[in-house]
Design a protein around this motif. Sequence first.
Motif, mmCIF file in Angstrom:
data_model
loop_
_atom_site.group_PDB
_atom_site.id
_atom_site.type_symbol
_atom_site.label_atom_id
_atom_site.label_comp_id
_atom_site.label_asym_id
_atom_site.label_seq_id
_atom_site.Cartn_x
_atom_site.Cartn_y
_atom_site.Cartn_z
ATOM 1 N N ILE A 113 -11.256 -6.075 -1.015
ATOM 2 C CA ILE A 113 -9.922 -5.530 -0.822
ATOM 3 C C ILE A 113 -9.219 -5.551 -2.169
ATOM 4 O O ILE A 113 -9.167 -6.592 -2.835
ATOM 5 N N TYR A 156 -7.318 -8.831 8.403
ATOM 6 C CA TYR A 156 -6.580 -9.448 7.303
ATOM 7 C C TYR A 156 -5.068 -9.320 7.493
ATOM 8 O O TYR A 156 -4.311 -10.231 7.127
ATOM 9 N N GLU A 157 -4.623 -8.226 8.096
ATOM 10 C CA GLU A 157 -3.180 -8.055 8.264
ATOM 11 C C GLU A 157 -2.631 -8.972 9.349
ATOM 12 O O GLU A 157 -1.587 -9.612 9.170
ATOM 13 N N ASP A 194 -6.348 -2.863 -4.906
ATOM 14 C CA ASP A 194 -5.564 -1.647 -4.957
ATOM 15 C C ASP A 194 -6.481 -0.434 -5.176
ATOM 16 O O ASP A 194 -7.624 -0.576 -5.589
ATOM 17 N N ALA A 214 -9.430 -4.394 8.098
ATOM 18 C CA ALA A 214 -8.062 -4.309 7.606
ATOM 19 C C ALA A 214 -7.086 -4.956 8.592
ATOM 20 O O ALA A 214 -6.173 -5.708 8.203
ATOM 21 N N THR A 223 -10.470 0.062 -6.400
ATOM 22 C CA THR A 223 -11.510 0.438 -5.437
ATOM 23 C C THR A 223 -12.126 1.791 -5.785
ATOM 24 O O THR A 223 -13.309 2.014 -5.521
ATOM 25 N N VAL A 231 -3.508 -3.957 4.474
ATOM 26 C CA VAL A 231 -4.626 -3.286 3.810
ATOM 27 C C VAL A 231 -4.733 -1.866 4.342
ATOM 28 O O VAL A 231 -4.767 -1.647 5.560
ATOM 29 N N LYS A 262 -1.174 -6.141 -4.218
ATOM 30 C CA LYS A 262 -2.484 -6.189 -4.891
ATOM 31 C C LYS A 262 -2.376 -5.807 -6.363
ATOM 32 O O LYS A 262 -3.228 -5.107 -6.906
ATOM 33 N N GLU A 271 -8.004 0.980 0.139
ATOM 34 C CA GLU A 271 -7.954 -0.365 -0.449
ATOM 35 C C GLU A 271 -9.108 -1.260 0.000
ATOM 36 O O GLU A 271 -9.045 -2.467 -0.160
ATOM 37 N N MET A 272 -10.158 -0.678 0.517
ATOM 38 C CA MET A 272 -11.288 -1.479 1.005
ATOM 39 C C MET A 272 -12.584 -0.731 0.783
ATOM 40 O O MET A 272 -12.651 0.496 0.904
#
Length: 397
Positions: free
Chosen positions: A246, A82-83, A248, A79, A252, A90, A222, A95-96
């Motif tokens: 990833i 990606y951020e 919403d 997370a 997930t 994330v 998302k 969300e993952m």
Amino acid sequence: MRGERPRTSLLMEDIGQALSVQYNNLVYDMKATGQDIITLSLGEAFFDLPLPEFGGLTTPALHHYSHSRGVPELRRLLAKYYETKFALPVDPDTEMIVTAGSKAAIYMTLMAVLDPGDQVIVPEPYWLSYPAQIRMCRGEPVMVPHDVPVLDFERFVTARTRAVIINNPNNPSGHVYTRAELEHLHELADRHGLLLIVDEAYNEFMPPGTGFLAAGALDPDKEHTVTVNSMSKNYGVSGWRIGYLIADQRLTDEVLKINQHLVTCAPTLLAAYLAEHFDDLLDITRPQIRRTVALRNRVGAWFADNGIDTLPGTSTFYLFASLGDSTLDSTGFAGRLLKENAISVVPGIGYGDSCDRYIRVSVGSESEDRVTRGVTAIRDLVEATTPARLPARPGPA
């Protein structure tokens, strides 16, 4: 007296093997007999990596199930990745999901969103498992020929369209979607209520000085985007089968149920190792990734200098090379190249019907010398199977 043997699914009888895997299995069999095969068909890059030592891991219960969303520490690191790198926030708890490879992430996403007869738009050349996975989820893939620009995708949308799936950067062409292309896809998704599934498994395989725009950064809430990625590719551990998605929480939560019923969780021990060595492994692989991408682009320039076109692209370790005027289709060409030259490539037909005049060439698993020998043989076979051009007849007097 025995009755009839139970039949297999008619659906699965209509789905073929993954062509790249099928060819590589053939290569493994040939190598097992002692044959030396220049392997330009493998969908992975070989890196020099330290042998894993698991003794120092701090994650408890390494031999047992982890949380079915994935080892928490690995989720937090992914997370953050990606951020900080792609400006996509994330929540690692909602969300993952870490999965047993990105293939599983894509399949479970499709299973979670498709009802029988739903359509998914699939641009060619596509990663070759997309259509099979869509069919396995009782959906219908709608193929877009490779020469149709992204701005024309809307004409493939119907009342049954549920999603669009893209591979960015693209396997097999190396194309990286531009901001304008991604913005158009997001607008298309908004306008028609579609899900945009973006497979970013090769996001680290970019030329030096080139930034990568994650599709999810244009949809930070998302609302319609699912991002799928793979540690297997970027960390050079394809055989470990560690991927992630990833999306919403609503989606997930649905994928989580499928993951629990299919595999429970990704391999705990391997996920824990990747969490403990997250940054160290990237520090090791990134210089090797840069060298691999540079080799890919040198081979592309060599192809161009020798009259062989490739679909536009600068990323990954693949090239999608044209057969030009060869009399062979992609399957015939790949078979003859393997039989006569002991060089393996993947027929382009595996990436869409509009791609049968191409072959996929991977430069990730061989030395530069062996890659050079392989692409030289490709050029020679194209020339040998291309009819000599007859001189133009004189016109009427």
